[in-house]
Design a protein around this motif. Structure first.
Motif, PDB file in Angstrom:
ATOM      1  N   GLU A 187       5.285  13.491   0.172  1.00 37.34           N
ATOM      2  CA  GLU A 187       4.468  12.252  -0.657  1.00 37.34           C
ATOM      3  C   GLU A 187       3.138  12.325   0.319  1.00 37.34           C
ATOM      4  N   GLN A 188       3.215  12.367   1.738  1.00 36.18           N
ATOM      5  CA  GLN A 188       1.995  12.094   2.584  1.00 36.18           C
ATOM      6  C   GLN A 188       1.029  13.172   2.166  1.00 36.18           C
TER       7      GLN A 188
ATOM      8  N   ASP B  36     -11.560   6.748  -4.785  1.00 34.42           N
ATOM      9  CA  ASP B  36     -11.160   8.216  -4.466  1.00 34.42           C
ATOM     10  C   ASP B  36     -10.823   8.833  -5.319  1.00 34.42           C
TER      11      ASP B  36
ATOM     12  N   THR C 237       8.070   6.938   4.247  1.00 36.10           N
ATOM     13  CA  THR C 237       7.580   7.901   3.208  1.00 36.10           C
ATOM     14  C   THR C 237       7.797   9.291   3.527  1.00 36.10           C
TER      15      THR C 237
ATOM     16  N   SER D  98       0.760   3.985  -2.935  1.00 33.47           N
ATOM     17  CA  SER D  98       0.752   5.388  -2.493  1.00 33.47           C
ATOM     18  C   SER D  98       1.678   6.412  -3.198  1.00 33.47           C
ATOM     19  N   SER D  99       3.103   6.060  -2.865  1.00 29.47           N
ATOM     20  CA  SER D  99       4.210   6.582  -3.688  1.00 29.47           C
ATOM     21  C   SER D  99       4.090   6.733  -4.881  1.00 29.47           C
TER      22      SER D  99
ATOM     23  N   ARG E 266       1.062   6.699  -6.963  1.00 33.39           N
ATOM     24  CA  ARG E 266       0.274   7.310  -7.440  1.00 33.39           C
ATOM     25  C   ARG E 266       0.545   9.028  -7.217  1.00 33.39           C
ATOM     26  N   VAL E 267       1.329   9.129  -6.032  1.00 33.68           N
ATOM     27  CA  VAL E 267       1.850  10.498  -5.789  1.00 33.68           C
ATOM     28  C   VAL E 267       2.786  10.951  -6.865  1.00 33.68           C
TER      29      VAL E 267
ATOM     30  N   ARG F 188       0.782  -1.155   0.014  1.00 35.05           N
ATOM     31  CA  ARG F 188       0.130   0.022   0.196  1.00 35.05           C
ATOM     32  C   ARG F 188       0.942   1.384   0.067  1.00 35.05           C
ATOM     33  N   THR F 189       1.892   1.377   0.737  1.00 33.65           N
ATOM     34  CA  THR F 189       2.923   2.328   0.991  1.00 33.65           C
ATOM     35  C   THR F 189       3.466   2.691  -0.550  1.00 33.65           C
TER      36      THR F 189
ATOM     37  N   ASP G 194      -0.844  12.724  -1.080  1.00 39.18           N
ATOM     38  CA  ASP G 194      -1.531  11.501  -1.091  1.00 39.18           C
ATOM     39  C   ASP G 194      -2.616  11.491  -0.120  1.00 39.18           C
ATOM     40  N   ARG G 195      -2.569  12.658   0.722  1.00 36.02           N
ATOM     41  CA  ARG G 195      -3.689  12.924   1.511  1.00 36.02           C
ATOM     42  C   ARG G 195      -4.811  13.848   0.627  1.00 36.02           C
TER      43      ARG G 195
END
Length: 488
Positions: free
Chosen positions: A425-426, A326, A421, A143-144, A146-147, A139-140, A429-430
């Motif tokens: 990135e966080q 999302d 991360t 997420s990276s 997608r970012v 998942r991490t 991603d948020r």
């Protein structure tokens, strides 16, 4: 009197011509670019300032108290960390896309060497290390992934209007491969990898999907009114005259709940759709899709958007497989996501995502990447050249190959001891929706108030740096103050 003389955008025709009739670059150059971007992110994981971020995280828990000093200190520490991330990730990417574009291959080779050396060195110097495995690590990494696509998208949508951005990186007109061609397909695939079907989660109900479309329809009309009101440049060959990606997403969201297809069969159905669609293309459909002739009715005016949804009845059955979970799912189809080829790409991605979550994700990814790359070369040379505009089979396999390469490089973080991360990135991603809309607003403002076509290289670079830093800073502030833009 020339109507453009009093227009908000007097250079509209020149700007439209500037991004038209382009042929792209080589697959090797795209391969190199797809190496440098995730490589920079992994390098940032290697040199992460974990103590700085940890201190911010600890003090953030005190924000519920009325200690204004703590809040101020947290803000400064957080934004300082965001600035470091900007200098380590976004600024180098921007340089690779502009002033360093002629040294892409050399930069990619150096990036790989530095990355491998750094990982080996850190593993030898670390006292404890365990290989990251399992769903949480996957998942991490996703997420990276997608970012990274969001960052590249936000940079390119403005950079493409400047001459400092190589024309070979801009979208191709008919056939060819380029960096920006990968955008829509990449987000469709990213959506598929994390879809409800891929994770064996029941699909959303029809009423929920219908409710989620109202903001998309609203945004679609807002975009239509804005582009017409300020006479903003629009490349008609991409969506049509009035159609835009928000309308496409709304139509898809309404039709998705009709059928729920198990992920084990999505790849098979996707392959059938892709092969059937490719057969139609080589037998004359490509001539219609590439034609510039349009009638006076709304359907002919917007054939790229409307025809792609309703033209082939068998494909309506597959509408239900595009579950938008999302913003990335919503934004991921921004370039005509409902095309027949994109459905096949999505279905293939669903089955691939299911294997990643519930099987050996590393083995599945690299094996799929190898076959997709070989198949792309075969199709491009012996069947039909890669075409983003038609989303043919060669384009789909190219998107699969390049995105699996990006995801594979990001998975190198699993081999880095104490890898975490980055704050940037966080933040992205948020708030993917917020950052994307902000990037579009800033891009529109720059185009309306700056002469992008005739700006010097130095001025262009300064504007792009200010734009990208503003985007990063505001995205960070949205997270810092708990702002999250999400309609569904």
């Amino acid at each position: 009197m020339d109507p453009l003389a009093n227009s908000f955008n007097p250079n509209k025709l020149l700007k439209e011509q500037f991004v038209s009739n382009l042929t792209g670059s080589s697959m090797l150059e795209i391969f190199a670019l797809s190496t440098t971007v995730p490589g920079l992110i992994v390098l940032r994981h290697l040199i992460g300032f974990h103590r700085l971020f940890d201190s911010w995280a600890i003090e953030t828990s005190l924000k519920k108290s009325d200690n204004a000093t703590v809040v101020s200190k947290n803000s400064w520490v957080y934004m300082a960390t965001m600035t470091v991330d900007f200098l380590c990730i976004i600024l180098p990417i921007l340089l690779f896309f502009t002033v360093l574009a002629e040294w892409t291959l050399i930069c990619a080779i150096l990036m790989v060497l530095v990355l491998l050396f750094s990982i080996i060195a850190k593993r030898f110097t670390s006292s404890h290390y365990s290989l990251g495995e399992g769903t949480n690590f996957l998942r991490t990494n996703i997420s990276s992934y997608r970012v990274s696509m969001m960052i590249v998208t936000c940079l390119c949508i403005l950079a493409v209007d400047f001459r400092i951005f190589p024309r070979r990186y801009a979208k191709t007109e008919t056939y060819g491969t380029s960096l920006m061609d990968l955008g829509v397909g990449s987000f469709v695939l990213a959506n598929a990898l994390v879809s409800h079907q891929a994770r064996n989660i029941p699909s959303m109900k029809w009423k929920t999907a219908l409710k989620s479309t109202s903001p998309l329809i609203f945004l679609g009309f807002c975009r239509l009114v804005f582009t017409a009101g300020v006479d903003y440049q629009v490349h008609v060959g991409e969506y049509g005259v009035h159609w835009n990606f928000f309308f496409t997403l709304a139509a898809v969201s309404i039709l998705t709940p009709i059928v729920n297809l198990p992920p084990q069969y999505c790849g098979i159905l996707g392959s059938i759709i892709l092969i059937g669609y490719q057969s139609c293309l080589v037998n004359g459909l490509n001539m219609y899709l590439l034609s510039d002739k349009r009638g006076l009715d709304l359907i002919s005016q917007n054939k790229e958007g409307i025809f792609s949804i309703f033209a082939n009845p068998p494909l309506i059955v597959t509408f239900s497989t595009l579950i938008i979970v999302d913003f990335v799912a919503k934004m991921g189809c921004i370039r005509l996501a409902a095309k027949r080829g994109y459905w096949g790409l999505y279905l293939t991605g669903v089955q691939l995502g299911n294997y990643l979550f519930f099987g050996n994700h590393s083995t599945t990814m690299w094996r799929s990447n190898k076959w997709a790359r070989l198949l792309t070369l075969f199709l491009d040379r012996h069947v039909e050249s890669v075409s983003r505009r038609m989303c043919n089979l060669g384009y789909v396999t190219l998107v699969l190959a390049q995105n699996l390469q990006v995801l594979g490089i990001l998975m190198l973080s699993d081999y880095i001891p104490e890898s975490e991360t980055s704050v940037l990135e966080q933040a992205f991603d948020r708030n993917l929706l917020g950052s994307f809309l902000l990037a579009n607003i800033l891009t529109g403002l720059v185009n309306l108030y700056a002469d992008t076509l005739f700006a010097s290289s130095a001025k262009s670079l300064v504007i792009l740096v200010i734009y990208s830093f503003t985007l990063s800073a505001v995205t960070g502030l949205m997270v810092l103050y708990g702002i999250r833009l999400k309609f569904w």
